[in-house]
Write a protein that holds these residues in place. Structure first.
Motif: not given
Length: 342
Positions: A21-26, A45-55, A89-101
């Motif tokens: 899962s990837f959170i924050g699509l700026g 080899e094509g075996s994967a699942r992806f999740v995205v999340c954005d405000a 997902s058991q692996t989560i990446i976050t890319m957010l603007p700042s501390t409050p987010h």
């Protein structure tokens, strides 16, 4: 009959272990997610699942649609909250603007920490969070501690390399956390970057990033000053940039992010697009503020950092639209400056 915790854990493991899962699509998150997903597809080899999340749901939908067009048959699911992304997902990446987010995504209702409490222990222990946000060190350490107490892992992994590096997959990741968490995160980070640098315990990656951006923020201003002075003295921007970039003044702010159109013809800096598409001035101002705040705490003098912080604040005050422009737009501010002492 309700499933037992063990049965539930096994059911979650069968899907979560193959999902990211990837959170924050700026500006940074979107190309980072693209590289991560596309390289994961190839390696698995094509075996994967992806999740995205954005405000902004529309941003998630656009990303999912574009990725599906480029990789037919691949589905990118859209999570409506960080909790949904964590459950998927058991692996989560976050890319957010700042501390409050970061607080909102990790700590508040509908966030990652509350969601972890709903998972079986086996699923919690398998969870790895990677936060690439640039935020204050203390908040990062508190969030990391809270996650580790539950049994999951988190690394702070801010990046260096800008939007261009995110698109090219050549980012440098400055990582803080336990050695075990760093080793677990490295394969994921290598799909988005070129240099994966272990900086130390929790918060160390952020400390390194704040120091790096302190240098960068000051350099971009002085490069702008030098380019402006050179033009006033009759030097062609291309000639002056060539001199600086092959001499002792050489730095990324001049060789890659030069603020004068035409100065580096082999590159495509934001100044060529009216300063669009780079590292926003408001984010540089935020990072300078982080450096000043931690300097006050540690009683470290920052005369140049303080002056640079004031200049970026003036850039935005003078032209609010500059807040979203690349921070090299400070050159335009200086060029137009009249009857004002910087």
């Amino acid at each position: 009959m309700r499933p037992s915790a063990r049965c539930l854990a096994q059911a979650l493991a069968s899907t979560r272990s193959h999902s990211v899962s990837f959170i924050g699509l700026g500006r940074m998150g979107s190309p980072m997610a693209y590289n991560l997903f596309s390289k994961t597809l190839v390696e698995n080899e094509g075996s994967a699942r992806f999740v995205v999340c954005d405000a902004r749901t529309a941003v998630s939908e656009a990303f999912a649609a574009d990725f599906a067009k480029q990789f037919p048959g691949t589905q990118v699911d859209i999570a409506n909250s960080p909790e949904e992304a964590l459950m998927a997902s058991q692996t989560i990446i976050t890319m957010l603007p700042s501390t409050p987010h970061v607080r909102a995504v990790y700590v508040e209702s509908g966030g990652i920490l509350p969601a972890l409490h709903k998972l079986p222990k086996e699923a919690v222990h398998a969870t790895l969070c990677i936060d690439s946000t640039t935020l204050d060190v203390e908040t990062a350490r508190v969030v990391s501690s809270d996650i580790s107490k539950i049994g999951a892992r988190l690394v702070d992994a801010p990046v260096s390399g800008g939007v261009a590096g995110a698109k090219a997959g050549t980012l440098s990741f400055l990582v803080g956390g336990t050695k075990t968490a760093f080793e677990l995160a490295t394969p994921t980070l290598e799909r988005m970057g070129k240099n994966i640098i272990y900086c130390g315990g929790s918060g160390a990656g952020l400390a390194a990033k704040i120091c790096n951006n302190l240098v960068l923020g000051v350099q971009q201003i002085v490069v702008s000053e030098a380019m402006l002075l050179g033009q006033k003295l009759g030097l062609e921007p291309k000639v002056l940039a060539s001199v600086i970039n092959s001499s002792t003044g050489a730095c990324w702010a001049s060789s890659v992010n030069n603020p004068v159109p035409g100065a580096v013809p082999d590159k495509s800096p934001p100044c060529e697009r009216d300063y669009d598409g780079g590292f926003a001035t408001r984010l540089m101002l935020k990072d300078m503020g982080l450096a000043i705040n931690i300097a006050e705490t540690t009683k470290t003098p920052l005369p140049l950092g303080t002056a640079a912080n004031e200049i970026y604040a003036e850039v935005i005050e003078d032209d609010p639209d500059a807040a979203e422009k690349d921070f090299s737009a400070v050159h335009r501010y200086l060029r137009l400056l009249k009857n004002k002492d910087v």
